[in-house]
Design a protein around this motif. Structure first.
Motif, short mmCIF file in Angstrom:
data_model
loop_
_atom_site.label_atom_id
_atom_site.label_comp_id
_atom_site.label_asym_id
_atom_site.label_seq_id
_atom_site.Cartn_x
_atom_site.Cartn_y
_atom_site.Cartn_z
N TYR A 170 50.90 41.07 41.16
CA TYR A 170 51.00 40.40 39.95
C TYR A 170 52.18 41.38 39.49
O TYR A 170 51.47 41.48 37.81
CB TYR A 170 49.73 41.28 39.75
N TYR A 199 45.05 47.21 40.61
CA TYR A 199 44.45 46.19 39.93
C TYR A 199 42.72 45.61 39.39
O TYR A 199 42.30 45.59 40.22
CB TYR A 199 45.52 45.00 40.28
N GLY A 201 41.85 43.74 36.88
CA GLY A 201 41.74 42.75 35.73
C GLY A 201 40.37 41.93 36.23
O GLY A 201 40.41 41.95 38.30
N THR A 202 39.20 41.33 35.46
CA THR A 202 38.17 40.71 36.22
C THR A 202 38.15 39.09 36.64
O THR A 202 37.72 38.41 37.41
CB THR A 202 36.94 40.33 35.00
N ASP A 203 39.30 38.53 36.39
CA ASP A 203 40.25 37.32 36.52
C ASP A 203 41.55 37.58 37.94
O ASP A 203 42.52 38.20 37.46
CB ASP A 203 41.40 36.68 35.64
N ARG A 204 41.01 37.75 39.12
CA ARG A 204 41.52 38.13 40.51
C ARG A 204 42.00 36.77 40.77
O ARG A 204 41.39 36.42 42.54
CB ARG A 204 40.34 38.88 41.32
N PRO A 205 43.34 35.86 40.99
CA PRO A 205 43.28 34.11 42.16
C PRO A 205 44.30 34.76 43.34
O PRO A 205 44.07 34.42 43.64
CB PRO A 205 44.72 34.04 40.47
N ASP A 207 42.77 37.50 45.19
CA ASP A 207 41.89 37.37 46.03
C ASP A 207 41.64 36.29 47.12
O ASP A 207 41.66 37.28 48.24
CB ASP A 207 40.61 37.76 45.54
N SER A 208 40.98 35.64 46.94
CA SER A 208 40.84 34.01 47.73
C SER A 208 42.26 33.46 48.40
O SER A 208 41.37 33.52 49.57
CB SER A 208 40.74 32.72 46.98
N GLN A 271 49.14 33.41 37.77
CA GLN A 271 48.89 32.70 37.14
C GLN A 271 47.51 34.22 36.18
O GLN A 271 47.21 33.49 34.73
CB GLN A 271 47.47 32.11 37.78
N VAL A 272 48.13 35.25 35.91
CA VAL A 272 47.81 36.48 35.27
C VAL A 272 48.57 36.90 34.31
O VAL A 272 50.10 37.45 35.43
CB VAL A 272 45.99 36.91 35.47
#
Ligand SMILES: NC(=O)C1=CN([C@@H]2O[C@H](COP(=O)(O)OP(=O)(O)OC[C@H]3O[C@@H](n4cnc5c(N)ncnc54)[C@H](O)[C@@H]3O)[C@@H](O)[C@H]2O)C=CC1
Ligand SMILES: O=CCc1c[nH]c2ccccc12
Length: 291
Positions: A170, A199, A201-205, A207-208, A271-272
């Motif tokens: 990030y 981090y 953020g709710t958008d956590r690209p 993690d997956s 992406q964020v």
């Protein structure tokens, strides 16, 4: 990894952030025990700073460890005392109970004639003199961006061997990293675990992607983050008081991610908007990595 003629271990154990206590003259026994445990698990590179107030703990742990000085890589930093590096370093050495440090780092470029009585161009030769006196084996910088590195390279007799920067999926600072690579400056990544620690953020690209790779390599998301740093040829600075995590993280250098896997993690992080945990308020500009 070689830094001029000095070899730097690829993983460093940090004594800032969670360990910060400011007062340099007290001793945090828990940190001494943690450092002894880190030595036991194979860590040889310890990262300190005059500002952290942890140099006495590092010195105590070294003395109790029974390890040879030549097997250790000890790094500390200067910022508030930048006007008088020799006096500051001699105080650090007294606290560390050492005769030299392997790496002496300018903690951040945020000082000027007005704030600290000195500019970067005047400070660097004073640090270089410490190398000539045998008090320091290599010099480095931290939180430097291209504009600061360019100023430094114009005056340096000894270019910085490392730039210690916030670096994780990030916070990729692609341009600074590329500049360092081009100029042979090793990137030391601090806050490498930020995607799972800092981090929010709710958008956590990321993690997956970490999850998938952690399953493939039968390890944790944290170790995949460290492998992402190390597989790109950088140094990782981390910290944890948990012995089982110390044991696991030192083995992260054995995980060799493929180029495609490194890119998958990098792309997910991009992406964020860039997330920077440290120094943003000191004026560290945000930089969105190139897509
Ligand atoms: N030059 C600079 O301006 C800076 C340098 N640093 C250096 O880098 C070192 C490492 O930086 P950190 O931010 O501490 O990096 P880090 O990414 O290693 O995070 C460490 C934090 O994560 C926690 N942690 C570790 N594993 C975890 C897990 N699996 N799950 C949840 N939490 C976990 C630890 O307890 C600790 O609080 C510092 O101690 C310091 O030496 C850190 C920040 C700024
Ligand atoms: O080094 C990074 C973060 C940090 C934690 N405590 C302090 C104190 C002074 C400068 C930086 C830091």
């Amino acid at each position: 990894m070689a830094l001029n003629t000095v070899k730097i271990p690829s993983i460093g154990f940090g004594t800032g952030t969670a360990w910060y206590k400011g007062d340099p003259d007290t001793i945090d026994d828990k940190l001494v025990k943690t450092l002894l445990s880190a030595f036991k698990h194979g860590y040889r590179f310890i990262d300190g700073a005059e500002s952290y107030g942890t140099e006495r703990e590092i010195g105590a742990a070294i003395a109790q460890s029974g390890l040879s000085r030549s097997d250790l890589f000890i790094s500390t930093k200067i910022l508030k005392s930048i006007g008088n590096p020799e006096e500051a370093l001699r105080k650090s050495l007294e606290r560390l109970n050492l005769t030299y440090v392997d790496l002496y780092i300018i903690h951040a470029p945020y000082f000027t004639q007005a704030s600290h009585g000195i500019e970067l161009e005047e400070a660097w030769p004073r640090l270089e003199a410490l190398v000539d006196k045998g008090l320091v084996r290599a010099l480095g910088v931290s939180n430097f961006r291209i504009e600061h590195l360019e100023r430094l390279l114009k005056v340096a007799k000894y270019p910085p061997a490392v730039n210690q920067i916030e670096f994780n999926p990030y916070c990729q600072d692609v341009q600074t990293v590329e500049f360092c690579r081009k100029h042979g400056i090793i990137v030391e990544a601090y806050a490498p675990l930020s995607p799972i620690v800092y981090y929010k953020g709710t958008d956590r690209p990321v993690d997956s992607v970490l999850d998938k790779l952690a399953q493939k390599y039968a390890t944790s998301q944290a170790s995949i983050l460290l492998a992402w740093v190390l597989s790109q040829g950088h140094v990782a600075i981390l910290t944890t008081s948990k012995t089982e995590r110390q044991e696991e993280y030192i083995k992260a250098s054995e995980i060799k991610l493929t180029e495609a896997e490194i890119s998958d993690i990098s792309r997910a992080g991009q992406q964020v908007p860039e997330f920077r945990k440290f120094w943003a308020s000191a004026g560290h500009k945000q930089s969105k990595p190139k897509a």
